[in-house]
Design an enzyme around this catalytic site. Structure first.
Site, mmCIF file in Angstrom:
data_model
loop_
_atom_site.group_PDB
_atom_site.id
_atom_site.type_symbol
_atom_site.label_atom_id
_atom_site.label_comp_id
_atom_site.label_asym_id
_atom_site.label_seq_id
_atom_site.Cartn_x
_atom_site.Cartn_y
_atom_site.Cartn_z
ATOM 1 N N ILE A 1 0.907 -1.152 0.000
ATOM 2 C CA ILE A 1 0.000 0.000 0.000
ATOM 3 C C ILE A 1 0.946 1.201 0.000
ATOM 4 O O ILE A 1 1.569 1.508 1.008
ATOM 5 C CB ILE A 1 -0.926 0.018 1.233
ATOM 6 C CG1 ILE A 1 -1.826 -1.209 1.254
ATOM 7 C CG2 ILE A 1 -1.762 1.305 1.237
ATOM 8 C CD1 ILE A 1 -2.704 -1.330 2.494
ATOM 9 N N PRO A 2 1.104 1.860 -1.152
ATOM 10 C CA PRO A 2 2.236 2.771 -1.372
ATOM 11 C C PRO A 2 2.122 4.148 -0.719
ATOM 12 O O PRO A 2 2.090 5.184 -1.393
ATOM 13 C CB PRO A 2 2.277 2.879 -2.899
ATOM 14 C CG PRO A 2 0.845 2.728 -3.312
ATOM 15 C CD PRO A 2 0.266 1.719 -2.344
ATOM 16 N N CYS A 3 2.123 4.186 0.601
ATOM 17 C CA CYS A 3 2.021 5.452 1.312
ATOM 18 C C CYS A 3 3.234 6.343 1.069
ATOM 19 O O CYS A 3 3.152 7.561 1.251
ATOM 20 C CB CYS A 3 1.802 5.220 2.804
ATOM 21 S SG CYS A 3 3.068 4.212 3.587
ATOM 22 N N HIS A 4 4.341 5.765 0.616
ATOM 23 C CA HIS A 4 5.532 6.573 0.311
ATOM 24 C C HIS A 4 5.274 7.505 -0.872
ATOM 25 O O HIS A 4 6.015 8.455 -1.076
ATOM 26 C CB HIS A 4 6.737 5.671 0.040
ATOM 27 C CG HIS A 4 6.587 4.766 -1.137
ATOM 28 N ND1 HIS A 4 5.820 3.620 -1.095
ATOM 29 C CD2 HIS A 4 7.083 4.854 -2.390
ATOM 30 C CE1 HIS A 4 5.870 3.030 -2.277
ATOM 31 N NE2 HIS A 4 6.620 3.759 -3.086
#
Length: 177
Positions: free
Chosen positions: A132-135
């Site tokens: 889950i690409p929160c970056h």
């Protein structure tokens, strides 16, 4: 929950899963011992993993080598997170490699720009970072924003650089009036 550790070129990743899908990920930055200790509180390490974990492991190894990979088809177990957080994660799961957005843009897409701080809180408690690409979520004005993984904002910038994203901080100083 079961888990496995993945030794990559970036360091030790950890993946935890249930029968429903991937439920937890720990990014590199802490020692293998520390990652194992955090997982031991949640479940047991195993060398017997389902096919989706084997696939996730291969994708993570490729990501760490700088390869173009997509995690979008992996099953996720988000049963332990709130409905709001699931909505936020659903939004950022639409972001592709090298694509970024802001907390405010997500809040706007969810119907209320006033939710920006709540979006930030969801990012900070993301149980499955990278997948889950929160970056890929930045603060307003292209600022980096926080990152709760080991290494903080520097780790976020390294992940974005692996995806070909220029350092957002460089854009902040490019207008030197």
């Amino acid at each position: 929950m079961h888990y496995c550790l993945i030794d990559t070129e970036l360091g030790c990743f950890g993946l935890g899963w249930s029968s429903q899908g991937i439920a937890r990920a720990y990014l590199p930055g802490d020692s293998e011992h520390s990652v194992r200790q955090r997982f031991d509180q949640l479940g047991s390490e195993t060398a017997d993993w389902p096919a989706f974990i084997d696939e996730a492991r291969q994708l993570i190894l490729g990501y760490a080598r700088g390869e173009v990979v997509s995690f979008e088809h992996l099953p996720l177990d988000l049963s332990a997170v709130s409905d709001f957080h699931r909505r936020v994660y659903g939004d950022i799961l639409q972001l592709k490699r090298g694509e970024t957005t802001t907390y405010g843009e997500i809040a706007r897409r969810l119907g209320d720009v006033g939710l920006s701080r709540a979006v930030g809180q969801a990012m900070g408690s993301n149980p499955i970072p990278l997948i889950i690409p929160c970056h890929r979520v930045l603060a307003s004005g292209g600022k980096t924003g926080g990152f709760s993984a080991p290494g903080g904002s520097d780790a976020k910038l390294r992940m974005l650089a692996l995806e070909g994203v220029e350092d957002p901080r460089a854009a902040q100083t490019s207008f030197d009036f």
